[in-house]
Design an enzyme around this catalytic site. Structure first.
Site, PDB file in Angstrom:
ATOM      1  N   ASP A 338     -56.907  76.129-124.166  1.00 38.80           N
ATOM      2  CA  ASP A 338     -56.658  77.563-123.947  1.00 38.80           C
ATOM      3  C   ASP A 338     -55.544  78.036-124.888  1.00 38.80           C
ATOM      4  OD1 ASP A 338     -56.710  80.070-122.738  1.00 38.80           O
ATOM      5  OD2 ASP A 338     -55.336  79.468-121.143  1.00 38.80           O
ATOM      6  N   GLU A 341     -55.348  80.960-129.884  1.00 34.99           N
ATOM      7  CA  GLU A 341     -55.560  81.954-130.970  1.00 34.99           C
ATOM      8  C   GLU A 341     -54.607  81.731-132.129  1.00 34.99           C
ATOM      9  OE1 GLU A 341     -55.199  82.658-127.704  1.00 34.99           O
ATOM     10  OE2 GLU A 341     -57.364  82.804-127.395  1.00 34.99           O
ATOM     11  N   ASP A 418     -60.018  86.488-120.659  1.00 40.13           N
ATOM     12  CA  ASP A 418     -59.471  87.089-119.440  1.00 40.13           C
ATOM     13  C   ASP A 418     -60.082  88.453-119.138  1.00 40.13           C
ATOM     14  OD1 ASP A 418     -58.010  84.811-119.301  1.00 40.13           O
ATOM     15  OD2 ASP A 418     -56.145  85.706-120.022  1.00 40.13           O
TER      16      ASP A 418
HETATM   17  C1  GLC Z   1     -54.882  82.250-119.885  1.00 39.55           C
HETATM   18  C2  GLC Z   1     -56.329  81.824-119.704  1.00 39.55           C
HETATM   19  C3  GLC Z   1     -56.658  81.757-118.242  1.00 39.55           C
HETATM   20  C4  GLC Z   1     -55.698  80.807-117.551  1.00 39.55           C
HETATM   21  C5  GLC Z   1     -54.258  81.232-117.782  1.00 39.55           C
HETATM   22  C6  GLC Z   1     -53.250  80.225-117.241  1.00 39.55           C
HETATM   23  O1  GLC Z   1     -54.702  83.556-119.457  1.00 39.55           O
HETATM   24  O2  GLC Z   1     -57.190  82.669-120.398  1.00 39.55           O
HETATM   25  O3  GLC Z   1     -57.981  81.373-118.036  1.00 39.55           O
HETATM   26  O4  GLC Z   1     -55.956  80.760-116.183  1.00 39.55           O
HETATM   27  O5  GLC Z   1     -54.028  81.376-119.182  1.00 39.55           O
HETATM   28  O6  GLC Z   1     -53.372  78.999-117.858  1.00 39.55           O
END
Ligand code: GLC
Length: 700
Positions: A338, A341, A418
């Site tokens: 995650d 980017e 998100d």
């Molecule tokens: C980011 C991710 C989300 C995750 C959060 C905490 O916002 O896109 O899916 O739950 O981080 O890790």
């Protein structure tokens, strides 16, 4: 070089061009500097000439520069419908739209009014009124954008780049050509096709067990529980919180004993902290992305100040891969990459400065973040996948990523970031998933129920009832929002979600075969309705109804009057439960056979010993289908350890004969128990169950 007359900007045709495959041409601008673009992350093999571009070739890119930007314009004429562009907010049909290629943490898809999301796919597919189609790839990772009208225009902040143009008879063929260039997905593990339960975050470990137990007690078929950031010690990657997760192996064993898999999150940011193994190793070896002055760049993410591995460097990717060895040994089944980017907190741009430095290597020149930003996530997941494969050489890796680039489907599945618990975003998840599929990424889906904000019982019921027909099916929600597991909304919502998820599990023989198709020839798992009849203009904008594979049309219950392909797409009902008003309506293509399994509670229990074959005959009384099966997690299928069947139906007088014939693979399985569900405009008629490979049915 030919200058295009009448153009104020001075466009020029390609300096050099060649065919690299049948119907695939490559065009180079004058002054093209390969070191600024190659080796390309997009293509599996470096592009090579197989001959000259014929004088008849229609689509010819025109190159220009303006205000230091490199511009390519491709005149395509009137009446073209545009698709692709990767992960996009907004409609399925991209005409008149602009997409900015600059991977961005984009909560609720609001950055630049939805023009910029987490991934970049500099790719456009065009479909003409007669159904012929073309595709254009800008082989460029630099910050850029595309607009689509009578011209396709790419504009880049980097140096001039080459363009690949695909010209084919149909969108199917364009996608096959695209994925011949960019590669096909690996077969995913079967469990990754099951229902998955996630939240930011389930902690401590007792809560994780409670979720697993609740799924089983409530008889929600499910395969995966996800661990978000709170399992870590102070958000330090590759660590476990000693109090909340004292025994990760024990937790994973607990999940495995109940036929669950465990997926854990790994972000790219490494907490700056002396004595923390990962930071110490990266600092000692000087592996971090540098700022403009050459010092390791530090940016804030969850753990506070962080270093960021420079994934353009082969030695850094290799090192990153080694970190997974002990980690996976705790019994972790899959990895969630995650924030790649990369997302940075407390800066206006929400990412690194554009003049940060990456060192490259392995043929890749050193360069600025402006060049390498869009492939930060791509290179990260490539390294993750390799490391996970080294750690578990006999298992198909599963990596889910938020950020990626065209071609990165080779390394990871994706979810669309998100979103929020908002009916508009639920609806938008259909064109988003479709356009990702039309960009070569077949394995993707949204957070079901929505990430931000509180979900309502009705929204979860609606979203789950359609979401189970997406390639990737995961319920996920943000910290601070209300609980989003199906049972927390009361008995009615729980029942609706269970019915929908049951249907997913019953359809697994059909869905797994679609993944096999994606693996073989790049066809998307979820497809826009116009794939049913590419010459029918009324289908081109349809973005509520969609296709799962080629044979099943899904019409969400909330959808209005959707377009319909012609022919007898008859309704199928997967089980005889009373109508709850939420389940999507399913329609079967005339001439197809859809295999449906008995209900299982997870993919470990799942099998195809007993199959219902839904048969919807074409006007000639014929139908065909395919069933692919293998062990689901290993690579033995590559050595022929699988069974691939063709199902056929033919009609003689009043008698329909349905036959299952093994058509490939070494597996010799016991004869299946079969029945036929004969799908007609008046409903479904079932034959009795029988063992063997042939069912004969007498029409009334
Ligand atoms: C980011 C991710 C989300 C995750 C959060 C905490 O916002 O896109 O899916 O739950 O981080 O890790």
């Amino acid at each position: 070089m030919a200058l295009i007359l009448g153009s104020s900007m001075g466009y020029a045709l390609a300096d050099q061009s060649y065919m690299t495959d049948n119907g695939v041409a490559v065009f180079y601008p004058s002054g093209y500097d390969a070191a600024q673009h190659e080796p390309s992350p997009i293509f599996v093999n470096e592009l090579k000439s197989v001959g000259d571009v014929s004088t008849e070739w229609n689509l010819r890119p025109e190159f220009s520069t303006s205000d230091g930007k490199s511009i390519v314009r491709i005149p395509v004429g009137e009446g073209v419908d545009f698709y692709g562009n990767g992960e996009v907010a907004g409609p399925l049909r991209r005409n008149g739209k602009e997409v900015r290629f600059w991977n961005t943490d984009a909560p609720k898809y609001e950055a630049d009014e939805g023009r910029r999301l987490y991934q970049s796919h500099p790719w456009v597919m065009g479909v003409r009124p007669d159904g012929t189609a073309f595709g254009v790839i800008a082989d460029n990772t630099w910050k850029s954008s595309v607009t689509m009208d009578e011209d396709i225009v790419f504009e880049s902040e980097g140096p001039a780049f080459r363009v690949v143009v695909i010209e084919k008879e149909s969108p199917d063929e364009v996608l096959k050509a695209l994925t011949d260039l960019t590669g096909h997905i690996e077969m995913p593990p079967l469990w990754a096709l099951g229902y998955q339960q996630c939240r930011w975050s389930y902690f401590p470990d007792t809560r994780v067990k409670e979720i697993a137990d609740s799924l089983r007690i409530n008889k929600i078929p499910s395969d995966v529980i996800w661990m978000d950031i709170d399992y870590m010690d102070k958000f330090k990657i590759f660590t476990f919180d000693k109090e909340k997760f004292p025994d990760p192996k024990g937790l994973n064993d607990y999940l495995h004993d109940r036929n669950f898999k465990a997926v854990y999150m790994i972000d790219p940011g490494v907490k700056v902290e002396e004595g923390y193994r990962v930071d110490d190793q990266g600092t000692a070896a000087d592996y971090w992305v540098k700022d403009a002055s050459g010092k390791p760049y530090v940016g804030e993410v969850w753990p506070g100040p962080c270093h960021f591995p420079d994934f353009t460097r082969p030695e850094v990717r290799e090192w990153w891969g080694t970190l997974y060895k002990d980690y996976m040994a705790t019994g972790i089944d899959g990895v969630w990459n995650d924030m790649n980017e990369p997302a940075i907190f407390n800066v206006e741009t929400s990412t690194m400065p554009e003049d940060n430095r990456h060192l490259g290597g392995g043929g890749l020149a050193p360069g600025s973040h402006l060049r390498y930003h869009n492939v930060y996530g791509y290179n990260m997941v490539k390294a993750s996948r390799d490391g996970i494969l080294d750690a578990n050489p006999y298992k198909r890796p599963f990596v889910l990523t938020r950020s990626n680039f065209l071609g990165g489907h080779r390394y990871a599945a994706t979810w669309t970031g998100d979103n929020a618990s908002d009916p508009a975003l639920m609806k938008m998840s259909i064109p988003m998933t479709l356009n990702l599929g039309l960009s070569g990424q077949p394995f993707n889906g949204p957070d079901i129920g929505g990430f931000f904000d509180d979900c309502t019982p009705e929204l979860l019921a609606q979203w789950t009832s359609m979401g189970v027909y997406f390639p990737f099916v995961r319920n996920h929600s943000a910290a601070g929002t209300r609980s989003q597991e199906p049972w927390t909304f009361g008995a009615e919502t729980l029942d609706v979600c269970r019915t929908a998820i049951n249907r997913r599990y019953r359809l697994l023989p059909y869905i797994y075969t679609r993944f096999r198709e994606a693996y073989e020839d790049g066809m998307p798992v979820m497809r826009p309705l116009f794939f049913a009849d590419v010459k029918d203009p009324s289908l081109r904008r349809e973005q509520e109804a969609f296709l799962l594979g080629g044979d099943l049309m899904v019409v969400p219950r909330w959808a209005g009057n959707t377009a319909r392909p012609s022919g007898n797409w008859n309704k199928i009902v997967l089980e005889d439960t009373p109508d709850d008003g939420f389940q999507a309506n399913l329609y079967q293509r005339p001439g197809s056979i859809i295999p449906v399994a008995e209900l299982s509670q997870n993919t470990t229990e799942y099998n195809t010993d007993k199959l219902t074959l839904f048969v919807n005959l074409d006007p000639d009384g014929k139908a065909t289908g395919r069933i692919y099966e293998d062990a689901g997690e290993s690579f033995e299928f590559r050595d022929g350890e699988y069974a691939d069947y063709i199902a056929t139906a033919s009609t003689h007088g009043n008698e329909v004969t349905v036959k299952l014939t093994q058509n490939g693979g070494k597996w010799k399985k016991a004869p299946k128990s079969l029945r036929v569900g004969f799908v007609t405009t008046n409903g479904i008629e079932y034959t009795p169950w029988s063992i063997g490979d042939t069912v004969v049915f007498k029409k009334m």
